[in-house]
Enzyme design. Structure first.
Site, PDB file in Angstrom:
ATOM      1  N   ARG A  23       0.857  -1.191   0.000  1.00 47.73           N
ATOM      2  CA  ARG A  23       0.000   0.000   0.000  1.00 47.73           C
ATOM      3  C   ARG A  23       0.889   1.235   0.000  1.00 47.73           C
ATOM      4  O   ARG A  23       1.948   1.241   0.623  1.00 47.73           O
ATOM      5  CB  ARG A  23      -0.879  -0.032   1.248  1.00 47.73           C
ATOM      6  CG  ARG A  23      -1.881   1.068   1.377  1.00 47.73           C
ATOM      7  CD  ARG A  23      -2.812   0.843   2.570  1.00 47.73           C
ATOM      8  NE  ARG A  23      -3.671  -0.304   2.300  1.00 47.73           N
ATOM      9  CZ  ARG A  23      -3.967  -1.250   3.196  1.00 47.73           C
ATOM     10  NH1 ARG A  23      -3.470  -1.192   4.415  1.00 47.73           N
ATOM     11  NH2 ARG A  23      -4.763  -2.245   2.879  1.00 47.73           N
ATOM     12  N   ASP A 103       4.491  -4.501   6.648  1.00 43.31           N
ATOM     13  CA  ASP A 103       3.220  -4.701   7.351  1.00 43.31           C
ATOM     14  C   ASP A 103       3.053  -6.190   7.632  1.00 43.31           C
ATOM     15  O   ASP A 103       3.081  -7.003   6.711  1.00 43.31           O
ATOM     16  CB  ASP A 103       2.082  -4.180   6.467  1.00 43.31           C
ATOM     17  CG  ASP A 103       0.730  -4.283   7.116  1.00 43.31           C
ATOM     18  OD1 ASP A 103       0.404  -5.358   7.660  1.00 43.31           O
ATOM     19  OD2 ASP A 103      -0.023  -3.301   7.063  1.00 43.31           O
ATOM     20  N   ASP A 105       0.330  -7.650   8.999  1.00 43.38           N
ATOM     21  CA  ASP A 105      -1.088  -8.024   9.025  1.00 43.38           C
ATOM     22  C   ASP A 105      -1.809  -7.727  10.326  1.00 43.38           C
ATOM     23  O   ASP A 105      -2.927  -7.233  10.307  1.00 43.38           O
ATOM     24  CB  ASP A 105      -1.310  -9.503   8.676  1.00 43.38           C
ATOM     25  CG  ASP A 105      -0.573  -9.914   7.422  1.00 43.38           C
ATOM     26  OD1 ASP A 105      -0.716  -9.217   6.402  1.00 43.38           O
ATOM     27  OD2 ASP A 105       0.162 -10.904   7.471  1.00 43.38           O
ATOM     28  N   ASP A 107      -3.236  -6.009  13.496  1.00 41.60           N
ATOM     29  CA  ASP A 107      -3.546  -4.613  13.775  1.00 41.60           C
ATOM     30  C   ASP A 107      -4.249  -4.520  15.122  1.00 41.60           C
ATOM     31  O   ASP A 107      -5.011  -5.416  15.492  1.00 41.60           O
ATOM     32  CB  ASP A 107      -4.466  -4.034  12.694  1.00 41.60           C
ATOM     33  CG  ASP A 107      -3.870  -4.154  11.302  1.00 41.60           C
ATOM     34  OD1 ASP A 107      -2.809  -3.570  11.067  1.00 41.60           O
ATOM     35  OD2 ASP A 107      -4.475  -4.841  10.458  1.00 41.60           O
ATOM     36  N   GLU A 123      -5.527 -13.533   8.830  1.00 38.76           N
ATOM     37  CA  GLU A 123      -4.664 -13.101   7.721  1.00 38.76           C
ATOM     38  C   GLU A 123      -3.192 -13.295   8.092  1.00 38.76           C
ATOM     39  O   GLU A 123      -2.385 -13.750   7.279  1.00 38.76           O
ATOM     40  CB  GLU A 123      -4.947 -11.636   7.394  1.00 38.76           C
ATOM     41  CG  GLU A 123      -4.196 -11.102   6.204  1.00 38.76           C
ATOM     42  CD  GLU A 123      -4.524  -9.647   5.905  1.00 38.76           C
ATOM     43  OE1 GLU A 123      -3.841  -9.082   5.028  1.00 38.76           O
ATOM     44  OE2 GLU A 123      -5.433  -9.067   6.533  1.00 38.76           O
TER      45      GLU A 123
END
Length: 176
Positions: A23, A103, A105, A107, A123
């Site tokens: 992203r 990242d 995954d 969060d 995930e």
């Protein structure tokens, strides 16, 4: 590692463990930088996903990155309070005006009342198998989740009372 000067803009790039771009946030204003931290802000910024889809952020956000922590924190200013979205990630690095991190995954979403939820464990488990995360990494990431929860409970760092409001006010002065 030296970040660009305050008041300049940076691009934020999130990668996955296998090196693929995940992203990109097109523009974030740098509010403060040191050797170990970068505090930035954005509002209605263009975000591009790995599959080419794009979207625009909906609300102002204050971003906190630390070069020695395996997480970053986004404080989103909404009408009903400040929400935090914390990415469990590698420590960041800067290359010119681009801030980069991996990242992982997982969060942590924190609500205005400072309660929180751990997100995306499914995930994470899929990617851990697919990308062969080492066991040591798993231990680091879950340890950082506990540290992040401790920061929330202690109202430390970006969770301190007034932290997000202070940096948002600074951001508003840069925009005019």
């Amino acid at each position: 590692m030296v970040a660009p000067d305050a008041e300049s803009n940076m691009i934020i790039q999130a990668y996955k463990h296998n090196g693929t771009l995940h992203r990109v946030w097109k523009s974030t204003t740098i509010l403060k930088r040191t050797e170990t931290t970068v505090i930035g802000a954005n509002d209605k910024t263009l975000v591009t996903e790995s599959d080419g889809r794009t979207w625009i952020t909906r609300e102002p956000a204050i971003c906190y990155f630390h070069a020695q922590q395996w997480f970053n924190v986004i404080g989103m200013l909404r009408n009903d309070g400040i929400y935090f979205y914390c990415n469990i990630s590698s420590p960041f690095l800067m290359e010119e005006n681009v801030l980069k991190y991996i990242d992982y995954d997982l969060d942590l979403k924190i609500y205005p009342d400072m309660t929180f939820s751990l997100l995306d464990e499914d995930e994470y488990e899929q990617h851990k198998k697919w990308m062969h995360y080492p066991k040591k990494l798993d231990k680091i990431l879950y340890g950082q989740i506990e540290q992040l929860k401790s920061w929330v409970r202690q109202r430390k760092g970006p969770f301190a009372p007034g932290f997000i409001d202070h940096w948002y006010e600074r951001f508003l002065t840069y925009r005019w």
